[in-house]
Structures are given as C-alpha cells and as structure tokens.
Enzyme design. Sequence first.
Site: not given
Length: 336
Positions: A298-299
């Site tokens: 997600g980062d």
Amino acid sequence: MAATKEYRLLCLENPLLDIQAFGDQALLDKYGLKANDAILAEEKHLPIYEDLLNNYDAKLIAGGAAQNTARGAQYILAPNSVVYLGGAGDDKYAAILRDAVKQVGLRVEYRVDPKIPTGRCGVVITGHNRSMVTELGAANHYDLEHLKRPDIWALVENAEAYYVGGYHFTVCPPAIQELAKQAAEKNKPFILSLSAPFIPQFFKEPLDASAPYWDYVIGNEGEAAAYSESHGLGLTDVKEIAKALANLPKINTQRKRVAIITQGTEPTVVAIQGEDEVKEYPVHELAKELINDTNGAGDAFAGGFCAGIVDGHSLEESVNMGQWLARLSIQELGPS
C-alpha cells in the site's frame, strides 16, 4: 529543457526502523497478535523487538509507512525530488535509518530527540500476511515547532504537493492541519492516506478536521470499511464508500476530491467528487510464486501514485504507476 525543481514532494509521518522476520502462529499467540494487522505496542508487546532480533533472523529495514511512500516516489522521480519529515532519536537505529534512506536518494529532515529512542516496528510475516506492532518512540514527539522552523517551512513553501500518512494523526494533528491549510491556500495537491482501520475508529476527530482539505484520499478496503462504520455511513460496498469520501465537504474548490480504494489483487476503485461513475482499474496480474512479501504494498502504491501526480500525469496514469510500484514491491522482502 530547464532543470526540474528540487523537493517537489514533501511527506510527513513517523519514521520507524522495521524489524522484520518470518514467524509462525506460536509467535503471534505469544504476543496476542492477529496474522494481518497493524497496532500500537502495549507493555505486553515490548519484548517482541529483541525476540525478533535474537531468535528469528530479523532484517532491519527503513520503515514507517510514509517514509516507504517517500522512498517509492523518489525511486520514480528525478533525483532530489522528495523530502520527508518526522521524529527520530539520536541512536544506532536512527543512524541505520539515515544510511538506508541516503542510499535511495531520499532527503530526510528528522526532528531529533536525544532522550527518546527511534521508533520501531516489529513485523511478523506468516505466509502472505504480516502483523505489525509499532512502538513510536521519538516519532511520537514530532511537533509543530519543527515544521515551522524557518529552514523546514522553506521546504514546505517550496514543495508542489504534500503527502501525509494517517499514522501521524496519533502524533501531531496540528502539523497535518498546517500543511493542509498551506495546500489549500496555494492550490497544491494534499494527499492523505487513511493508513490503518484504527485511524478512522479511534482518531476520528483529527481525521475529520483534516477531511475538508483532502484532494486525494487513499485507503484499502479494510480502512474504507472502518471509516464507514465509525462515521455511521451504513455502507459496505467499496464503491459507495469511495463515493461518500469523494463527496465530503471541501475547502479548495479548484480541485475535485478523488477517493482511491485499493483491494489487494481486486481492482482499484476510484471515485471523483460530483461524478456518478465510480471507475475500477484492474490490478496488474502477478503469479503467486513471485509474491515474496505484501508488507508495504500500500505504501508503494501511494509512492507511485504521488510520483504520478507530482509529475503531472493523468489520474489514470498515476493509478497505473501506483499499481506498477506495488507490484514491484511485493516481489521484494519488506517495502523495498
């Protein structure tokens, strides 16, 4: 062609040293952890860091969600494009962090606290799941004073876009608000990540105070569900939640808000303020055997997306860049 301006993207959150290792159910049970979760450490969790280092062949990786995002964006953008702010200690862990980010060309401006150790995140990997236990340490002591320091504020004024990781709502909401207001006043994109289900659940007030400033809000399906529940929306459909997020009241009317919800291997959902159609972008397929570790996916998505926005790409291209970087990331160990 004129040289690209330096430090166009400014990111704010909590720098952590990830202590990451492969574990098993017994290890999760020992510390009362769920296989796929992100929590703040309580007293009972504190021995896990030494446990991982001493007994589980742990890897030390520069972490903290938005620091991962900043590294990802810098990977794509021209050299010296990204600067990252947060709080760190004056210890060996901070030295490891600085060395790691230097290698990837990321500029960091930490608020250094000589009395408090650098924050740590224990990451227990079981299969494709990861359980994260964070002790914020010095990251928890970031303050508005550091942001407003003339040399740091000059970086804020110079930047063309801001990215804030939602974990910072547990630390210094006033700093988030200052960046948000600056973005609205100067019509610069303000990008926010919801980061974890506990942010909309337990830090609802500061999150809601920042909401009118969001130009882009990014979350996954779990965070979206937590937002819906904590705000009494009564919605379970990801597209409907995205639409609700996109259409919250907004201060800078020069930009339509965009809500982006990732769903692992399922399509990325994108809703735009005032538009009925919710778009879906299929995720680039990757063979299961190539998936090494989903920690930081997600980062990485946020890093690719931010790079696209800063470089002036279309929304579709920016989502594509986010998916591309996430796909790259899950083939590595840790948010690499």
